[in-house]
Scaffold this motif. Structure first.
Motif, PDB file in Angstrom:
ATOM      1  N   SER A  80       0.837  -1.206   0.000  1.00  0.00           N
ATOM      2  CA  SER A  80       0.000   0.000   0.000  1.00  0.00           C
ATOM      3  C   SER A  80       0.868   1.250   0.000  1.00  0.00           C
ATOM      4  CB  SER A  80      -0.909   0.002   1.225  1.00  0.00           C
ATOM      5  OG  SER A  80      -1.794  -1.105   1.200  1.00  0.00           O
TER       6      SER A  80
ATOM      7  N   ALA B 176       0.824   4.162  -2.858  1.00  0.00           N
ATOM      8  CA  ALA B 176       0.607   5.563  -2.509  1.00  0.00           C
ATOM      9  C   ALA B 176       1.740   6.442  -3.035  1.00  0.00           C
ATOM     10  CB  ALA B 176       0.489   5.697  -1.001  1.00  0.00           C
TER      11      ALA B 176
ATOM     12  N   ASN C 231      -4.470  14.888  -2.149  1.00  0.00           N
ATOM     13  CA  ASN C 231      -5.068  13.610  -1.782  1.00  0.00           C
ATOM     14  C   ASN C 231      -4.048  12.478  -1.837  1.00  0.00           C
ATOM     15  OD1 ASN C 231      -7.502  11.822  -1.299  1.00  0.00           O
ATOM     16  ND2 ASN C 231      -6.765  11.002  -3.264  1.00  0.00           N
TER      17      ASN C 231
ATOM     18  N   GLN D 149      -2.800  10.067   1.242  1.00  0.00           N
ATOM     19  CA  GLN D 149      -2.808   8.608   1.188  1.00  0.00           C
ATOM     20  C   GLN D 149      -1.428   8.037   1.460  1.00  0.00           C
ATOM     21  OE1 GLN D 149      -5.526   6.718   0.978  1.00  0.00           O
ATOM     22  NE2 GLN D 149      -6.726   8.634   1.000  1.00  0.00           N
TER      23      GLN D 149
END
Length: 377
Positions: A116, A120, A171, A175
């Motif tokens: 993840s 990101a 954004n 993240q």
């Protein structure tokens, strides 16, 4: 004649002799019965002194001393848990271990969190590229509009694209921060020094976010925790000093004050959990030790007599009171505040200095003279 007279003379002598002896015996029997009757009358008239044991009434300390059994717990306990879900691959601390602040006590498999994080990071790179493109487009539209070579609509569209690209980058960066934090959350870190008191999962298990992995009793103060009925809480002083002793060694003692009272009763026992903060507890009062707490309830001083002195009259509690002048007893009703197997607390009916019978109460009657054997306890 002579021969016939002799028997009559002899018979009359015998008769007179028998009559005299019978009279003497009758008189003696009557005298004996009279003396016996007189003795019984004197014996009946003589007062019978009943030996009894007594106690002099005095007012004792106010309030009842009550005791409760509890345990020693840390004042500050924390359940250490992961902030994210995953499979636990390591737990370096066990029950009873001492841990330091910042020490890693357990780990999750970080592979998913790392994936993840890389995603990101890529999203941030793409958003940065789009922002550069949108910024260049807007700059061209700005110059063209000044020279009159573009329309206002194209200029506004370029401005909107630039703002959208900037928002996309913000954004993506957020993240990325979340992904970075999730990677750090795969390590469970102790936030303060303390002792591990319980464990909730083993290595290899898939655990959920917030599931207790280790119970940590932080270093610092200790509490004695008791379950107390509501009526005792109502009768207790406002800020009582609690004396706490080890159940298996009464010589180990400490004192403390009530630190916390549960606002709601336990649904099963209907008691309230009370935490008493211990002042400088001895080392022998380890976590989990069984202790006994004592407190004196807040009541006025009362007259306290032995339970053996209690009897009843007219279905009401009563005691035998001795008149010191006549050494006779009288039955008197009293009002009882509380009682146990050994003692009775008298609310009213007695005054200090009076003498109360404590042994032999079942064999007395009003006005009977008694002989005191001594003060009881």
């Amino acid at each position: 004649m002579t021969t016939t007279a002799t028997p009559r003379t002899t018979g009359s002598r015998i008769a007179r002799s028998w009559n005299a002896q019978s009279w003497i015996g009758f008189v003696a029997l009557g005298a004996s019965l009279a003396l016996a009757g007189c003795g019984q009358e004197q014996e009946a008239q003589a007062p019978q002194l009943r030996p009894v044991r007594v106690v002099t009434v005095e007012k004792g300390e106010g309030g009842q001393l009550v005791s409760f059994t509890g345990e020693v717990l840390a004042q500050d306990e924390a359940s250490l848990a992961f902030r994210v879900s995953g499979r636990m691959i390591e737990r370096s601390a066990n029950v009873g271990d001492q841990v330091k602040a910042g020490q890693i006590v357990a780990r999750l498999d970080p592979q998913n969190a790392l994936n993840s994080l890389r995603s990101a990071q890529a999203a941030v790179t793409a958003a940065e590229s789009q922002l550069v493109t949108a910024a260049n487009t807007f700059d061209r539209q700005e110059r063209l509009l000044v020279n009159g070579f573009t329309t206002q609509a194209n200029h506004d569209a370029a401005r909107t694209a630039l703002q959208a690209a900037q928002s996309a980058l913000d954004n993506a960066e957020a993240q990325l921060k979340i992904a970075t934090d999730n990677v750090s959350y795969t390590d469970l870190v102790a936030d303060a020094p303390g002792t591990v008191t319980a464990r909730g999962a083993e290595p290899g298990e898939v655990v959920q976010a917030g599931q207790m992995i280790l119970q940590l009793a932080r270093q610092g103060g200790r509490d004695a925790v008791f379950d107390v009925p509501a009526n005792i809480l109502r009768s207790a002083p406002a800020d009582p000093v609690i004396r706490v002793t080890l159940s298996d060694d009464p010589s180990v003692t400490a004192t403390g004050r009530v630190r916390e009272v549960a606002p709601q009763a336990d649904p099963v026992t209907r008691t309230f959990r009370v935490r008493v903060g211990l002042d400088t507890p001895p080392a022998a009062m380890r976590l989990g030790s069984t202790v006994v707490g004592q407190v004196r309830l807040e009541n006025d001083p009362v007259i306290d007599i032995p339970a053996s002195a209690l009897t009843a009259v007219n279905s009401q509690p009563a005691v035998w009171v001795v008149d010191p002048a006549t050494q006779t007893v009288a039955l008197r009703n009293i009002q009882v505040r509380s009682f146990s197997q050994a003692r009775v607390a008298v609310e009213s009916g007695l005054t200090p200095g009076e003498v109360v019978v404590t042994a032999g109460v079942q064999a007395l009657h009003p006005g009977q003279k008694v002989r005191l054997l001594g003060a009881g306890s």
